[in-house]
Design a protein around this motif. Structure first.
Motif: not given
Length: 199
Positions: A20, A90, A93-94, A96-97, A156
């Protein structure tokens, strides 16, 4: 794919770390269709007509059991001996989801954030010698979980076992630790209610 086709009696794996971190459905493109597998054979249920990949494979000379073979491909499918494993964090913090259509095509296993199993979890927190890193993380994460509604954050936002490096704990540098951890809590986790962590 070439390795799986060349070695039909061996299990072959493609490992995608932190899937992700990019826009996975866009990166996979039409190959996304291949993730649906037949339950008995594990071969892709649906083939795709990716001209670039088909042309490449039709020109490729496969070595199978010490014999050079040219195959003819009209479509692409993932063979039953090819596995794709992906990791995602998770507690990070990414950008993209992953959408539902993409994630439902995977078998998922959640690996718990067990800081006690972290190799340096027993080291003291800089400036707080009475607390180990594991105790500190567990306390902070419990506070986050207990205050998700007030903080208006997701699970998350919890701190991962490897949020900081062992070298930072060993250095006992209070200022660097504070910038790394407390700035994260102040700016990211508790930005709507600083009083939950800071009073």
């Amino acid at each position: 794919l070439i390795r799986a086709i060349s070695n039909p009696n061996e299990k072959v794996a493609l490992i995608v770390e932190e899937i992700n971190r990019g826009n996975a459905p866009a990166i996979f493109g039409d190959i996304f269709q291949l993730l649906d597998r037949d339950e008995e054979t594990s071969i892709s249920e649906y083939g795709i007509k990716n001209v670039s990949v088909i042309d490449f494979l039709n020109d490729y000379k496969f070595e199978v059991n010490n014999e050079i073979i040219k195959y003819r491909f009209d479509e692409i499918r993932i063979p039953g001996n090819m596995y794709i494993y992906a990791t995602m964090n998770t507690s990070d913090q990414n950008v993209y989801t992953l959408d539902t259509a993409f994630t439902r095509r995977w078998e998922k296993e959640k690996i718990k954030n067990e800081v006690k199993k972290c190799t340096f979890g027993v080291l003291p927190v800089p400036g707080m010698n009475d607390y180990t890193w594991a105790e500190f993380v567990d306390s902070i994460n419990k506070c986050i979980r207990d205050n998700i509604e007030n903080l208006q954050v997701n699970e998350d936002k919890q701190i991962g076992a490897y949020f900081i490096k062992k070298s930072l704990l060993v250095s006992n540098n209070v200022e660097k630790f504070a910038y790394k951890v407390f700035d994260y809590l102040w700016s990211d986790v508790a930005k709507l209610d600083h009083g939950i962590f800071f009073n």
